[in-house]
Scaffold this active site. Structure first.
Site, mmCIF file in Angstrom:
data_model
loop_
_atom_site.group_PDB
_atom_site.id
_atom_site.type_symbol
_atom_site.label_atom_id
_atom_site.label_comp_id
_atom_site.label_asym_id
_atom_site.label_seq_id
_atom_site.Cartn_x
_atom_site.Cartn_y
_atom_site.Cartn_z
ATOM 1 N N HIS A 1 0.729 -1.192 -5.980
ATOM 2 C CA HIS A 1 0.985 0.050 -4.551
ATOM 3 C C HIS A 1 1.970 0.888 -4.877
ATOM 4 O O HIS A 1 1.797 2.093 -4.584
ATOM 5 C CB HIS A 1 1.274 -1.358 -3.795
ATOM 6 C CG HIS A 1 1.260 -0.654 -2.344
ATOM 7 N ND1 HIS A 1 0.276 -0.594 -1.375
ATOM 8 C CD2 HIS A 1 2.357 0.112 -1.652
ATOM 9 C CE1 HIS A 1 0.622 -0.136 -0.343
ATOM 10 N NE2 HIS A 1 1.937 0.336 -0.525
ATOM 11 N N GLU A 2 3.161 0.509 -5.365
ATOM 12 C CA GLU A 2 4.283 1.335 -5.341
ATOM 13 C C GLU A 2 4.150 2.379 -6.507
ATOM 14 O O GLU A 2 4.471 3.693 -6.490
ATOM 15 C CB GLU A 2 5.438 0.549 -5.808
ATOM 16 C CG GLU A 2 5.984 -0.290 -4.618
ATOM 17 C CD GLU A 2 6.060 0.299 -3.085
ATOM 18 O OE1 GLU A 2 6.482 1.549 -3.362
ATOM 19 O OE2 GLU A 2 5.943 -0.293 -2.268
ATOM 20 N N GLU B 1 0.477 6.650 2.135
ATOM 21 C CA GLU B 1 -0.359 5.327 2.170
ATOM 22 C C GLU B 1 -1.626 5.274 1.618
ATOM 23 O O GLU B 1 -1.879 4.259 0.710
ATOM 24 C CB GLU B 1 -0.274 4.698 3.461
ATOM 25 C CG GLU B 1 -0.592 2.986 3.464
ATOM 26 C CD GLU B 1 0.640 2.445 3.011
ATOM 27 O OE1 GLU B 1 0.337 1.139 2.694
ATOM 28 O OE2 GLU B 1 1.862 2.911 2.769
#
Length: 564
Positions: free
Chosen positions: A318-319, A346
């Site tokens: 995700h990061e 996002e």
């Protein structure tokens, strides 16, 4: 040389000279803006150190707070320098003069791009300058003081399950947020909540979000009901050490997933996807995050626990998605080459985490790596017993299991997460619009958790007090999580159309084409578009469309849980 050639040559010379060289005012403006950028990046370095490396003693924290305060003061003074306002006006006039000279002998793609980039930068900086300078210093001081006191009040209320003690501070947060929004809006027809949303998702009005979220809620509530009642649920035991089929915890004293093995697996996979560790770092922290000091230095963190391995891996991916966006932005050191919005940001993290990292093809690529990592000796000299028996299909199903009784947003799976966001969006919108009282938030929270997710909330600590956002006056932030999820699904749809063998590439661990597609469609544009909708319309041909996200969830979970 023909006259046409001469004209083209003249235009090229003007383009190469740039507005910065044509206009002394614009050149000085950029110098001042870049100084603010570098001050903010220096502050980010101190913040990263504070969260990752710095001693956690109260005295250390107090000294770091003083250092950050000095930088913030200098940055604010330079950002609100009255000369910037004057330079913005002069630069706008110089731009019109320069563009007339540039286009005198006919338009060119190069000339138009240079003009539009300069015009967009001046538009962004004029808006930012007005928003910053329209607030009296007294309000800025009140905001800083309230954020500190409200955060402290929230922490204590959360620990004691006492929403009533937090309610007065929360009321002040909403009241001040409304006061600031009223000062910052330039059109009385814009609702106060839409103005708050613009802080995080520019160009996205509340009415537009109402429409999109309404479609998602209408589709997901019945889908969740079907999935929950299905007898065909994935086996989650691959996620937990030494677990029997369906068991979700390790047996007492039987070890767990070694942290070092998790870190190495996460590093291997996120760099395979395209994160460049030569221009960043991968560290651990209490809460995963990404921090950029420039496209040449973008760092990510994750967190790991021996009790399960999915959180650490998915947190890293995700990061990594956030970081790849930052690493691919332009290097002008201006707002033009920053992320368009929180929703767009996002979308990049969720594109990689969910559509790649939780896809079937990815686990055909990564399954063997996971088995190799955990079937060997752990920190206690024991293997993660039985992990080698899990197939790629077993791992794919386990990482996509739904947590039906989960109360906490940050722990939610991708099927239930949208409803957690919608609940918060509806509540904060209604408080701002005056149709819901702050003291009634806990009751509304429990009612909506039951109607949307069929979950009973036992207390406010696990309900209305679980998130930090409102205590920090980040009102309007929550919707960006779901907007990003929707955009990710839409981007993946169009990525598949342009890369027909995408799934086969993923199975082979070939991600270069995907990363390059995202760079062309999203990353390279920075803030050149005015909204998420405008970016999508310009790059894939249509505005944000909820149908792609809905169809993705219906197809995926319909297959996993064998429901129509």
């Amino acid at each position: 040389m023909t006259s046409a050639t001469a004209s083209t040559s003249a235009a090229s010379t003007l383009v190469s000279s740039t507005l910065e060289e044509h206009s002394p005012s614009y050149k000085l403006l950029l110098e001042k803006l870049r100084t603010v950028t570098h001050l903010e990046r220096a502050s980010a370095v101190l913040n990263y150190d504070r969260q990752v490396f710095m001693p956690q003693a109260d005295e250390s924290s107090a000294q770091r707070g003083k250092q950050l305060a000095v930088l913030a003061t200098i940055s604010h003074e330079k950002a609100t320098d009255p000369e910037i306002g004057s330079l913005l006006e002069k630069s706008a006039k110089d731009l019109e003069e320069w563009s007339s000279l540039l286009l005198k002998d006919g338009e060119s793609e190069e000339a138009n791009a240079a003009i539009e980039s300069a015009r967009r930068l001046l538009e962004l900086e004029t808006k930012s300058y007005k928003k910053t300078t329209c607030l009296p210093s007294s309000i800025a001081a009140r905001k800083a003081q309230l954020q500190s006191s409200a955060y402290s009040s929230w922490v204590k209320a959360r620990e004691n399950d006492d929403f009533a003690s937090f309610a007065p501070s929360l009321q002040q947060c909403f009241d001040l947020a409304k006061e600031i929004a009223a000062l910052q809006r330039t059109d009385e027809n814009i609702s106060l909540y839409s103005q708050m949303l613009d802080e995080f998702e520019m160009g996205m009005a509340a009415s537009r979000i109402d429409e999109l979220f309404g479609q998602v809620q209408e589709a997901l509530v019945p889908l969740l009901g079907k999935v929950k009642s299905s007898p065909h649920k994935p086996d989650l035991s691959p996620l937990f050490p030494n677990a029997e089929c369906g068991q979700e915890t390790a047996e007492e004293g039987k070890g767990g997933f070694p942290i070092n093995a998790q870190k190495e697996l996460s590093r291997t996979l996120v760099t395979s996807l395209g994160y460049d560790p030569c221009h960043g770092r991968i560290d651990t922290s209490v809460h995963p995050f990404t921090m950029s000091f420039s496209p040449m230095d973008v760092r990510i963190t994750s967190r790991f626990t021996t009790s399960e391995w999915l959180q650490g891996l998915m947190g890293t991916i995700h990061e990594g998605g956030h970081a790849m966006y930052e690493q691919s932005l332009g290097d002008s050191d201006t707002s033009l080459d920053t992320a368009l919005s929180m929703g767009v940001h996002e979308s990049q993290s969720l594109f990689w985490e969910r559509h790649i990292g939780k896809g079937k093809g990815f686990w055909k690529f990564a399954g063997g790596m996971a088995r190799d990592a955990f079937a060997n000796a752990n920190n206690n000299g024991e293997a993660v017993e039985g992990f080698e028996k899990y197939t790629d299909e077993d791992l794919y199903k386990a990482v996509n299991g739904v947590k039906f009784d989960n109360l906490i947003r940050v722990d939610a799976d991708e099927l239930t997460y949208p409803l957690h966001v919608i609940l918060r969006y509806n509540i904060e919108r209604d408080v701002v619009e005056g149709t819901l009282k702050v003291e009634d938030i806990p009751r509304r929270w429990k009612d909506d958790m039951k109607s949307l997710l069929d979950v009973d909330v036992p207390n406010d600590t696990k309900g209305a007090l679980q998130d930090i956002h409102w205590s920090m006056m980040a009102i309007g932030y929550f919707p960006t999580y779901l907007l990003g999820a929707m955009m990710a699904a839409q981007l993946y749809h169009y990525c598949q159309l342009e890369i027909p063998d995408l799934e086969e590439r993923i199975e082979r661990g070939e991600f270069t084409a995907v990363k390059e597609w995202l760079r062309r469609k999203v990353h390279m544009h920075g803030k050149r578009y005015k909204s998420l909708d405008e970016l999508l319309e310009g790059e894939v041909g249509e505005k944000l469309n909820a149908e792609y996200f809905i169809r993705y969830l219906q197809d995926k979970y319909g297959e996993l849980y064998q429901v129509a």
